[in-house]
Design an enzyme around this catalytic site. Structure first.
Site, short mmCIF file in Angstrom:
data_model
loop_
_atom_site.label_atom_id
_atom_site.label_comp_id
_atom_site.label_asym_id
_atom_site.label_seq_id
_atom_site.Cartn_x
_atom_site.Cartn_y
_atom_site.Cartn_z
CG ASP A 179 -20.23 -0.97 -12.71
OD1 ASP A 179 -20.77 -1.02 -11.58
OD2 ASP A 179 -20.87 -0.78 -13.76
CG HIS A 210 -22.88 1.76 -11.74
ND1 HIS A 210 -23.14 0.84 -12.74
CD2 HIS A 210 -24.08 2.33 -11.43
CE1 HIS A 210 -24.43 0.85 -13.02
NE2 HIS A 210 -25.02 1.75 -12.24
#
Length: 415
Positions: A179, A210
């Site tokens: 992420d 993400h």
């Protein structure tokens, strides 16, 4: 043709802000039965857009009354952005201008409003959030009276870890290893601070970025999204329900398939758009129309009269049933789904078979069916077990009697 019995309904409603500053909109999705536990869905930074509404409809199929509050209403009501560069720029501006403290007051107002609705007779309400909403789900576990909270790739949770001692309900977090909005040092702080705490789960998904659970998104990763969904529903069900007898629902489905052999009744046990995948032969169907045709033409009425399923073991999870069984029949008719194009041989076949049955709410969503096709081919005389490292009916017999010899293929003379 659609299975109307499995559909949900939706509407837009208004919620009064707790600070008296007005009211804000929210999208409400109702399950097929009209009632169920409540679930407040906290948005991404793109507002209550089609993605969030689709997620709400999805969880309504799971049996929840889902409410998606407009959390950007204090800046601009009814934000529904897409994912173009301009949309991203606007979304980040809204995110930077978001008042988190007031946003959490609005989250509590949404929880309270949902808890008081007649569609939520038990009064139980959970929170589910993505991105910005992932952090709000974490904060909901710390600051609100939610009964359970689930957060996906929350941005900024590491900055609020000093509130971890205030977690008051079950919390499950899904963290993407790659992420870009949660660098490794932040991820490690989250994991080290929260893992091992009672009633808290932190799951890290390797190799994904993400928004790995956003269907159609750049970083969508289906396998991780499926695993995360299974864990999310397990957390929700353990705290607020709904709880269904999945084993009984699966047994009824099998009764219609193999007992009464009624296609419409079989399809009536399934969601509006189900699918079936027989892994070894890639037979089945995706969607109501295709699956109905497959059941009618190639499955329900195509199994030999003496077909039987002998249960060996059963595992019932939060969203699925896994059955281990013996599938037995005499090959007196063509079986298109297992032996497509093979004329009846009159041979007896007994094979171990594994069925993974996924549910949404109280309806079957999909079936993944596994068996050893080589063993089937050996038993109907289409494959010579003496020439290949495969076995016939011995696989079924050893499943029932583990004392039968092991490693027979290892010790067999080689040509």
């Amino acid at each position: 043709m659609q299975n109307k019995a499995s559909t949900s309904s939706s509407q837009d409603i208004r919620i009064q802000a707790a600070d008296g500053s007005g009211s804000f909109g929210a999208y409400l999705a109702l399950p097929r039965g009209g009632t169920g536990p409540g679930l407040v869905l906290a948005q991404e930074i793109f507002g209550v857009n089609k993605t969030m509404r689709d997620v709400a409809d999805y969880y309504a199929e799971e049996g929840y009354v889902v409410l998606v509050p407009d959390l950007f209403w204090r800046q601009q009501p009814d934000v529904q952005l897409g994912y173009t560069p301009d949309d991203w720029q606007r979304a980040f501006a809204l995110y930077q201008g978001f008042d988190e403290a007031l946003g959490m007051q609005d989250m509590q107002a949404a929880i309270t409003a949902l808890r008081q609705r007649s569609e939520v007779p038990g009064g139980k309400v959970g929170v589910l959030g993505f991105c910005l909403g992932g952090k709000l789900a974490y904060l909901a576990a710390c600051r609100t009276d939610a009964d359970v909270a689930v957060g996906y790739y929350g941005v900024g949770i590491d900055a609020a870890l000093d509130e971890a001692d205030r977690i008051r309900c079950k919390l499950a977090l899904h963290v993407a290893e790659l992420d870009g909005f949660c660098p490794p040092e932040a991820r490690d702080r989250i994991v080290q601070t929260l893992r091992g705490r009672p009633n808290v789960e932190v799951h890290v998904y390797p190799g994904v970025d993400h928004a790995f659970a956003r269907v159609g998104g750049e970083h969508f990763h289906r396998a991780s999204a499926l695993m995360a969904h299974e864990r999310s529903v397990a957390a929700l069900k353990s705290a607020i329900g709904p709880n269904y007898d999945l084993a009984a629902l699966w047994d009824k489905h099998c009764e219609y398939e193999f007992g009464t052999r009624n296609v419409d009744d079989t399809m009536g046990t399934m969601v509006a758009e189900p699918y079936v995948n027989h892994i070894p032969t890639m037979t089945g169907g995706v969607g109501y129309k295709n699956l109905h045709a497959f059941y009618t033409n190639h499955f329900v009425n195509s199994n030999p009269p003496d077909t039987s399923l002998v249960p060996i073991s059963r595992t019932v999870g939060a969203t699925q049933v896994v059955d281990e069984m013996l599938f037995c029949f005499t090959h007196t008719t063509e079986i298109p789904w297992m032996l497509p194009g093979v004329a009846p041989t009159g041979k007896r076949v007994e094979i171990p078979l594994l069925a993974v049955i996924k549910f949404r709410g109280d309806k079957l969503y999909h079936e993944h069916i596994y068996w050893d096709q080589a063993s089937v081919l050996v038993q109907v005389g289409l494959l010579d077990a003496a020439l290949l490292p495969v076995a016939g009916v011995e696989t079924a017999r050893k499943l029932l009697d583990e004392t039968l010899p092991s490693n027979t293929l290892l010790t067999r003379p080689r040509g």
